[in-house]
Enzyme design. Structure first.
Site, PDB file in Angstrom:
ATOM      1  N   TYR A 170       9.323   2.634  -0.712  1.00 49.51           N
ATOM      2  CA  TYR A 170       7.977   1.985  -0.226  1.00 49.51           C
ATOM      3  C   TYR A 170       7.906   2.429   1.235  1.00 49.51           C
ATOM      4  CZ  TYR A 170       5.368  -1.958   1.248  1.00 49.51           C
ATOM      5  OH  TYR A 170       4.356  -2.802   1.726  1.00 49.51           O
TER       6      TYR A 170
ATOM      7  N   SER B  71       1.824  -0.540   6.518  1.00 48.74           N
ATOM      8  CA  SER B  71       2.770  -1.847   6.506  1.00 48.74           C
ATOM      9  C   SER B  71       3.463  -1.882   7.987  1.00 48.74           C
ATOM     10  CB  SER B  71       3.556  -1.763   5.234  1.00 48.74           C
ATOM     11  OG  SER B  71       5.018  -2.709   5.346  1.00 48.74           O
TER      12      SER B  71
HETATM   13  P1  NAD Z   1      -0.294  -8.218  -4.692  1.00 44.62           P
HETATM   14  O1  NAD Z   1       0.465  -7.652  -5.502  1.00 44.62           O
HETATM   15  O2  NAD Z   1      -0.990  -9.278  -4.163  1.00 44.62           O
HETATM   16  O3  NAD Z   1      -1.628  -7.045  -5.024  1.00 44.62           O
HETATM   17  C1  NAD Z   1      -1.541  -5.858  -5.292  1.00 44.62           C
HETATM   18  C2  NAD Z   1      -2.695  -5.197  -5.689  1.00 44.62           C
HETATM   19  O4  NAD Z   1      -2.466  -3.814  -6.221  1.00 44.62           O
HETATM   20  C3  NAD Z   1      -3.370  -6.121  -7.041  1.00 44.62           C
HETATM   21  O5  NAD Z   1      -4.688  -6.211  -7.180  1.00 44.62           O
HETATM   22  C4  NAD Z   1      -2.707  -5.277  -8.173  1.00 44.62           C
HETATM   23  O6  NAD Z   1      -3.259  -5.402  -9.416  1.00 44.62           O
HETATM   24  C5  NAD Z   1      -3.104  -3.870  -7.535  1.00 44.62           C
HETATM   25  N1  NAD Z   1      -2.253  -2.716  -8.268  1.00 44.62           N
HETATM   26  C6  NAD Z   1      -1.172  -2.659  -8.486  1.00 44.62           C
HETATM   27  N2  NAD Z   1      -0.961  -1.544  -9.046  1.00 44.62           N
HETATM   28  C7  NAD Z   1      -2.168  -0.969  -9.335  1.00 44.62           C
HETATM   29  C8  NAD Z   1      -2.363   0.411 -10.097  1.00 44.62           C
HETATM   30  N3  NAD Z   1      -1.567   1.254 -10.662  1.00 44.62           N
HETATM   31  N4  NAD Z   1      -3.618   0.529  -9.956  1.00 44.62           N
HETATM   32  C9  NAD Z   1      -4.610  -0.303  -9.541  1.00 44.62           C
HETATM   33  N5  NAD Z   1      -4.180  -1.463  -8.778  1.00 44.62           N
HETATM   34  C10 NAD Z   1      -2.975  -1.674  -8.746  1.00 44.62           C
HETATM   35  O7  NAD Z   1       0.233  -7.329  -3.326  1.00 44.62           O
HETATM   36  P2  NAD Z   1      -0.289  -7.515  -1.662  1.00 44.62           P
HETATM   37  O8  NAD Z   1       0.699  -8.137  -0.835  1.00 44.62           O
HETATM   38  O9  NAD Z   1      -1.839  -8.016  -1.464  1.00 44.62           O
HETATM   39  O10 NAD Z   1      -0.328  -5.934  -1.436  1.00 44.62           O
HETATM   40  C11 NAD Z   1      -1.486  -5.147  -1.167  1.00 44.62           C
HETATM   41  C12 NAD Z   1      -1.031  -3.927  -0.019  1.00 44.62           C
HETATM   42  O11 NAD Z   1      -0.432  -4.561   1.234  1.00 44.62           O
HETATM   43  C13 NAD Z   1       0.081  -3.073  -0.797  1.00 44.62           C
HETATM   44  O12 NAD Z   1      -0.273  -1.734  -0.255  1.00 44.62           O
HETATM   45  C14 NAD Z   1       1.198  -3.633   0.176  1.00 44.62           C
HETATM   46  O13 NAD Z   1       2.134  -2.456   0.149  1.00 44.62           O
HETATM   47  C15 NAD Z   1       0.569  -3.980   1.362  1.00 44.62           C
HETATM   48  N6  NAD Z   1       1.540  -4.830   2.046  1.00 44.62           N
HETATM   49  C16 NAD Z   1       1.753  -6.110   2.031  1.00 44.62           C
HETATM   50  C17 NAD Z   1       2.430  -7.018   2.787  1.00 44.62           C
HETATM   51  C18 NAD Z   1       2.622  -8.567   2.475  1.00 44.62           C
HETATM   52  O14 NAD Z   1       3.842  -9.163   3.167  1.00 44.62           O
HETATM   53  N7  NAD Z   1       2.125  -8.943   1.327  1.00 44.62           N
HETATM   54  C19 NAD Z   1       2.789  -6.496   4.074  1.00 44.62           C
HETATM   55  C20 NAD Z   1       2.474  -5.187   4.310  1.00 44.62           C
HETATM   56  C21 NAD Z   1       1.798  -4.327   3.425  1.00 44.62           C
END
Ligand code: NAD
Length: 260
Positions: A155, A142
Protein backbone atom coordinates in the site's frame (compact mmCIF):
# COMPACT_ATOMS: atom_id res chain seq x y z
CA UNK A 1 -19.96 24.97 -11.44
CA UNK A 2 -19.29 21.70 -13.28
CA UNK A 3 -22.41 21.69 -15.44
CA UNK A 4 -21.70 19.94 -18.74
CA UNK A 5 -18.43 18.41 -17.50
CA UNK A 6 -18.06 14.64 -17.58
CA UNK A 7 -16.35 12.73 -14.76
CA UNK A 8 -15.08 9.19 -14.30
CA UNK A 9 -14.67 8.22 -10.63
CA UNK A 10 -13.09 4.82 -10.10
CA UNK A 11 -14.06 2.86 -7.00
CA UNK A 12 -17.18 4.99 -6.56
CA UNK A 13 -19.56 2.28 -5.35
CA UNK A 14 -18.37 2.82 -1.77
CA UNK A 15 -16.54 5.12 0.62
CA UNK A 16 -14.43 8.04 -0.62
CA UNK A 17 -15.18 7.46 -4.32
CA UNK A 18 -18.92 7.55 -3.65
CA UNK A 19 -18.43 10.77 -1.67
CA UNK A 20 -16.50 12.31 -4.56
CA UNK A 21 -19.07 11.17 -7.14
CA UNK A 22 -21.88 12.68 -5.02
CA UNK A 23 -20.00 15.99 -4.68
CA UNK A 24 -19.19 16.25 -8.41
CA UNK A 25 -22.78 15.37 -9.39
CA UNK A 26 -24.07 18.02 -6.95
CA UNK A 27 -22.00 20.56 -8.96
CA UNK A 28 -23.68 19.42 -12.17
CA UNK A 29 -21.11 16.98 -13.56
CA UNK A 30 -22.24 13.86 -15.41
CA UNK A 31 -20.74 10.77 -13.80
CA UNK A 32 -19.38 7.36 -14.80
CA UNK A 33 -19.48 5.21 -11.68
CA UNK A 34 -17.17 2.23 -11.30
CA UNK A 35 -16.46 -0.38 -8.66
CA UNK A 36 -17.72 -3.63 -7.24
CA UNK A 37 -20.75 -4.31 -5.07
CA UNK A 38 -24.35 -5.35 -4.94
CA UNK A 39 -26.01 -4.68 -8.32
CA UNK A 40 -29.26 -3.36 -6.79
CA UNK A 41 -27.38 -0.98 -4.45
CA UNK A 42 -25.28 0.34 -7.34
CA UNK A 43 -28.37 0.92 -9.49
CA UNK A 44 -30.03 2.72 -6.55
CA UNK A 45 -27.01 5.04 -6.23
CA UNK A 46 -26.91 5.63 -10.01
CA UNK A 47 -30.63 6.46 -10.21
CA UNK A 48 -30.52 8.63 -7.06
CA UNK A 49 -27.64 10.79 -8.31
CA UNK A 50 -29.23 11.21 -11.75
CA UNK A 51 -32.64 12.19 -10.34
CA UNK A 52 -31.36 14.42 -7.52
CA UNK A 53 -28.99 16.49 -9.63
CA UNK A 54 -30.48 16.21 -13.14
CA UNK A 55 -27.23 14.76 -14.53
CA UNK A 56 -26.39 11.69 -16.60
CA UNK A 57 -25.01 8.85 -14.49
CA UNK A 58 -23.73 5.56 -15.89
CA UNK A 59 -22.04 2.57 -14.30
CA UNK A 60 -19.18 0.49 -15.68
CA UNK A 61 -18.05 -2.60 -13.74
CA UNK A 62 -14.43 -2.63 -15.01
CA UNK A 63 -12.01 -4.63 -12.86
CA UNK A 64 -9.13 -2.17 -12.57
CA UNK A 65 -6.60 -4.83 -11.70
CA UNK A 66 -6.62 -5.49 -15.48
CA UNK A 67 -4.97 -2.99 -17.84
CA UNK A 68 -7.37 -3.70 -20.71
CA UNK A 69 -10.41 -3.03 -18.51
CA UNK A 70 -8.95 0.33 -17.38
CA UNK A 71 -8.62 1.44 -20.99
CA UNK A 72 -12.08 0.06 -21.84
CA UNK A 73 -13.58 2.06 -18.94
CA UNK A 74 -12.28 5.32 -20.41
CA UNK A 75 -13.39 4.34 -23.92
CA UNK A 76 -16.89 3.53 -22.62
CA UNK A 77 -17.05 6.85 -20.72
CA UNK A 78 -15.98 8.79 -23.81
CA UNK A 79 -18.65 7.00 -25.81
CA UNK A 80 -21.55 7.30 -23.34
CA UNK A 81 -20.72 10.70 -21.78
CA UNK A 82 -19.07 12.26 -24.84
CA UNK A 83 -15.73 13.04 -23.15
CA UNK A 84 -13.74 12.57 -19.97
CA UNK A 85 -13.05 16.01 -18.48
CA UNK A 86 -12.50 14.91 -14.90
CA UNK A 87 -10.76 11.66 -13.99
CA UNK A 88 -10.66 10.59 -10.36
CA UNK A 89 -8.41 7.58 -9.81
CA UNK A 90 -9.65 6.35 -6.48
CA UNK A 91 -10.15 2.55 -6.47
CA UNK A 92 -7.97 0.92 -3.88
CA UNK A 93 -7.56 -2.01 -1.52
CA UNK A 94 -5.46 -2.72 1.55
CA UNK A 95 -3.64 -5.71 3.03
CA UNK A 96 -1.82 -5.60 6.36
CA UNK A 97 1.09 -7.94 7.00
CA UNK A 98 4.86 -7.81 7.71
CA UNK A 99 6.98 -7.73 4.52
CA UNK A 100 8.44 -11.20 5.01
CA UNK A 101 4.95 -12.69 5.35
CA UNK A 102 3.31 -10.49 2.70
CA UNK A 103 1.59 -12.74 0.12
CA UNK A 104 3.08 -12.13 -3.34
CA UNK A 105 -0.34 -12.20 -4.99
CA UNK A 106 -1.57 -9.47 -2.60
CA UNK A 107 1.48 -7.34 -3.50
CA UNK A 108 0.73 -7.74 -7.21
CA UNK A 109 -2.97 -6.96 -6.75
CA UNK A 110 -2.40 -3.84 -4.64
CA UNK A 111 0.19 -2.47 -7.09
CA UNK A 112 -2.19 -3.22 -9.97
CA UNK A 113 -5.29 -1.60 -8.44
CA UNK A 114 -3.81 1.21 -6.31
CA UNK A 115 -1.08 2.30 -8.75
CA UNK A 116 -1.02 0.79 -12.23
CA UNK A 117 -4.74 1.38 -12.88
CA UNK A 118 -4.14 5.14 -12.60
CA UNK A 119 -1.42 4.94 -15.26
CA UNK A 120 -3.72 2.99 -17.57
CA UNK A 121 -6.72 5.33 -17.18
CA UNK A 122 -4.57 8.47 -17.51
CA UNK A 123 -2.86 6.94 -20.57
CA UNK A 124 -6.29 6.42 -22.16
CA UNK A 125 -7.90 9.72 -21.10
CA UNK A 126 -5.07 12.20 -21.78
CA UNK A 127 -5.29 12.35 -25.59
CA UNK A 128 -8.93 13.53 -25.41
CA UNK A 129 -8.14 16.01 -22.62
CA UNK A 130 -5.22 17.43 -24.60
CA UNK A 131 -7.36 17.77 -27.71
CA UNK A 132 -10.00 19.72 -25.76
CA UNK A 133 -7.43 21.70 -23.70
CA UNK A 134 -9.17 20.84 -20.46
CA UNK A 135 -8.69 18.14 -17.86
CA UNK A 136 -8.76 17.65 -14.11
CA UNK A 137 -7.01 14.51 -12.95
CA UNK A 138 -7.30 13.73 -9.25
CA UNK A 139 -5.57 10.73 -7.76
CA UNK A 140 -6.53 9.48 -4.33
CA UNK A 141 -3.19 9.24 -2.60
CA UNK A 142 -2.97 8.87 1.16
CA UNK A 143 -0.87 10.02 4.07
CA UNK A 144 0.89 6.80 3.06
CA UNK A 145 1.99 8.59 -0.13
CA UNK A 146 4.08 10.82 2.16
CA UNK A 147 5.03 8.73 5.19
CA UNK A 148 5.05 5.02 5.98
CA UNK A 149 3.47 2.70 8.52
CA UNK A 150 4.64 -0.80 9.41
CA UNK A 151 2.90 -3.78 7.81
CA UNK A 152 1.63 -1.91 4.74
CA UNK A 153 4.48 -2.49 2.26
CA UNK A 154 2.42 -2.78 -0.91
CA UNK A 155 0.00 0.00 0.00
CA UNK A 156 2.76 2.47 0.98
CA UNK A 157 4.79 1.60 -2.13
CA UNK A 158 1.73 2.04 -4.38
CA UNK A 159 0.73 5.34 -2.75
CA UNK A 160 4.27 6.77 -2.92
CA UNK A 161 4.23 5.64 -6.56
CA UNK A 162 0.98 7.40 -7.35
CA UNK A 163 2.43 10.63 -6.05
CA UNK A 164 5.37 10.24 -8.45
CA UNK A 165 2.96 9.57 -11.31
CA UNK A 166 0.91 12.63 -10.28
CA UNK A 167 3.98 14.88 -10.48
CA UNK A 168 5.12 13.55 -13.86
CA UNK A 169 1.65 13.97 -15.40
CA UNK A 170 1.47 17.49 -13.93
CA UNK A 171 4.80 18.44 -15.55
CA UNK A 172 3.94 16.90 -18.91
CA UNK A 173 0.57 18.72 -19.02
CA UNK A 174 1.62 21.98 -17.34
CA UNK A 175 0.84 24.19 -20.37
CA UNK A 176 -2.19 22.32 -21.66
CA UNK A 177 -5.13 23.33 -19.44
CA UNK A 178 -4.89 20.04 -17.59
CA UNK A 179 -4.06 19.69 -13.89
CA UNK A 180 -3.10 16.55 -12.00
CA UNK A 181 -3.10 16.42 -8.21
CA UNK A 182 -3.27 13.91 -5.39
CA UNK A 183 -5.57 14.17 -2.39
CA UNK A 184 -3.89 12.50 0.60
CA UNK A 185 -6.42 11.51 3.26
CA UNK A 186 -5.52 10.29 6.71
CA UNK A 187 -8.16 8.14 8.41
CA UNK A 188 -11.58 8.28 6.75
CA UNK A 189 -14.20 5.92 8.19
CA UNK A 190 -15.01 3.70 5.20
CA UNK A 191 -15.30 -0.10 4.80
CA UNK A 192 -11.53 -0.20 4.04
CA UNK A 193 -10.74 1.27 7.47
CA UNK A 194 -13.59 -0.48 9.31
CA UNK A 195 -11.84 -3.79 8.53
CA UNK A 196 -8.70 -2.49 10.26
CA UNK A 197 -10.76 -1.36 13.29
CA UNK A 198 -12.44 -4.77 13.49
CA UNK A 199 -9.04 -6.53 13.32
CA UNK A 200 -7.65 -4.26 16.01
CA UNK A 201 -10.61 -4.90 18.33
CA UNK A 202 -10.16 -8.65 17.89
CA UNK A 203 -6.34 -8.62 18.32
CA UNK A 204 -6.32 -6.30 21.32
CA UNK A 205 -9.52 -7.79 22.83
CA UNK A 206 -11.15 -4.35 23.12
CA UNK A 207 -14.52 -3.02 21.98
CA UNK A 208 -14.98 -1.26 18.63
CA UNK A 209 -15.21 2.26 20.14
CA UNK A 210 -11.90 1.76 21.96
CA UNK A 211 -10.34 0.29 18.79
CA UNK A 212 -11.48 3.36 16.82
CA UNK A 213 -9.98 5.67 19.45
CA UNK A 214 -6.67 3.77 19.52
CA UNK A 215 -6.44 3.83 15.71
CA UNK A 216 -6.93 7.61 15.63
CA UNK A 217 -4.72 8.32 18.66
CA UNK A 218 -1.78 6.49 17.06
CA UNK A 219 -1.66 8.70 13.93
CA UNK A 220 -4.30 11.44 13.60
CA UNK A 221 -3.87 14.30 16.13
CA UNK A 222 -7.39 15.70 15.52
CA UNK A 223 -8.75 12.41 16.93
CA UNK A 224 -11.55 12.73 14.36
CA UNK A 225 -12.20 10.85 11.14
CA UNK A 226 -12.34 12.85 7.91
CA UNK A 227 -15.76 12.45 6.28
CA UNK A 228 -16.14 11.24 2.69
CA UNK A 229 -18.09 14.48 2.09
CA UNK A 230 -14.96 16.42 3.09
CA UNK A 231 -12.92 14.63 0.43
CA UNK A 232 -15.72 15.32 -2.06
CA UNK A 233 -15.45 19.01 -1.24
CA UNK A 234 -11.68 18.98 -1.78
CA UNK A 235 -12.14 17.26 -5.16
CA UNK A 236 -14.66 19.94 -6.18
CA UNK A 237 -12.16 22.62 -5.13
CA UNK A 238 -9.45 21.03 -7.31
CA UNK A 239 -11.89 21.24 -10.24
CA UNK A 240 -12.75 24.88 -9.53
CA UNK A 241 -11.35 27.97 -11.31
CA UNK A 242 -9.47 28.95 -8.11
CA UNK A 243 -7.38 25.79 -8.52
CA UNK A 244 -6.49 26.46 -12.19
CA UNK A 245 -2.77 26.84 -11.34
CA UNK A 246 -2.58 24.09 -8.71
CA UNK A 247 -0.91 21.08 -10.26
CA UNK A 248 1.43 18.32 -9.14
CA UNK A 249 0.61 18.66 -5.46
CA UNK A 250 -0.10 16.25 -2.65
CA UNK A 251 -2.91 17.73 -0.57
CA UNK A 252 -3.10 16.13 2.88
CA UNK A 253 -6.53 15.97 4.54
CA UNK A 254 -5.26 14.23 7.63
CA UNK A 255 -6.05 16.01 10.92
CA UNK A 256 -2.36 16.79 11.40
CA UNK A 257 -1.02 13.26 10.75
CA UNK A 258 1.83 14.37 8.45
CA UNK A 259 2.59 17.53 10.46
CA UNK A 260 4.20 15.36 13.11
P1 NAD B 1 -13.71 1.35 0.05
O1 NAD B 1 -13.36 -0.05 0.31
O2 NAD B 1 -14.90 1.95 0.74
O3 NAD B 1 -13.86 1.64 -1.52
C1 NAD B 1 -13.00 1.10 -2.46
C2 NAD B 1 -13.64 1.17 -3.82
O4 NAD B 1 -12.75 0.60 -4.80
C3 NAD B 1 -14.95 0.38 -3.90
O5 NAD B 1 -15.87 1.04 -4.73
C4 NAD B 1 -14.49 -0.93 -4.56
O6 NAD B 1 -15.52 -1.64 -5.22
C5 NAD B 1 -13.45 -0.40 -5.52
N1 NAD B 1 -12.54 -1.43 -6.02
C6 NAD B 1 -11.79 -2.31 -5.31
N2 NAD B 1 -11.13 -3.12 -6.14
C7 NAD B 1 -11.45 -2.76 -7.41
C8 NAD B 1 -11.10 -3.22 -8.70
N3 NAD B 1 -10.26 -4.26 -8.89
N4 NAD B 1 -11.65 -2.61 -9.78
C9 NAD B 1 -12.52 -1.58 -9.61
N5 NAD B 1 -12.89 -1.09 -8.43
C10 NAD B 1 -12.36 -1.68 -7.34
O7 NAD B 1 -12.38 2.17 0.45
P2 NAD B 1 -12.09 3.73 0.62
O8 NAD B 1 -11.55 3.90 1.99
O9 NAD B 1 -13.20 4.57 0.15
O10 NAD B 1 -10.83 3.85 -0.36
C11 NAD B 1 -10.86 4.58 -1.56
C12 NAD B 1 -9.47 5.11 -1.86
O11 NAD B 1 -9.08 5.98 -0.80
C13 NAD B 1 -8.39 4.03 -1.93
O12 NAD B 1 -7.48 4.36 -2.96
C14 NAD B 1 -7.72 4.14 -0.58
O13 NAD B 1 -6.39 3.70 -0.62
C15 NAD B 1 -7.79 5.63 -0.35
N6 NAD B 1 -7.63 6.06 1.03
C16 NAD B 1 -8.53 5.70 2.00
C17 NAD B 1 -8.34 6.16 3.30
C18 NAD B 1 -9.29 5.84 4.41
O14 NAD B 1 -8.99 6.18 5.56
N7 NAD B 1 -10.42 5.25 4.15
C19 NAD B 1 -7.23 6.97 3.59
C20 NAD B 1 -6.34 7.31 2.57
C21 NAD B 1 -6.55 6.85 1.30
Amino acid sequence: MLKGRNAVVTGSTSGIGEGVARALAAQGANIMLNGFGDAAAIEKLRAELAAKHGVKVFYNPADLSKAAECAALIEDAEKRLGSVDILVNNAGIQHVSPVDEFPTEKWDLIIAINLSSAFHTIHAALPGMKKRGFGKIINTGSTHALVASANKAAYVAAKHGILGLTKVVALETATTGITCNAICPGWVLTPLVQKQIDARAANEKIDLKQAEHNLLAEKQPSLRFTKVEDIGGVAVFLCSPAAQNITGIALPVDGGWTAQ
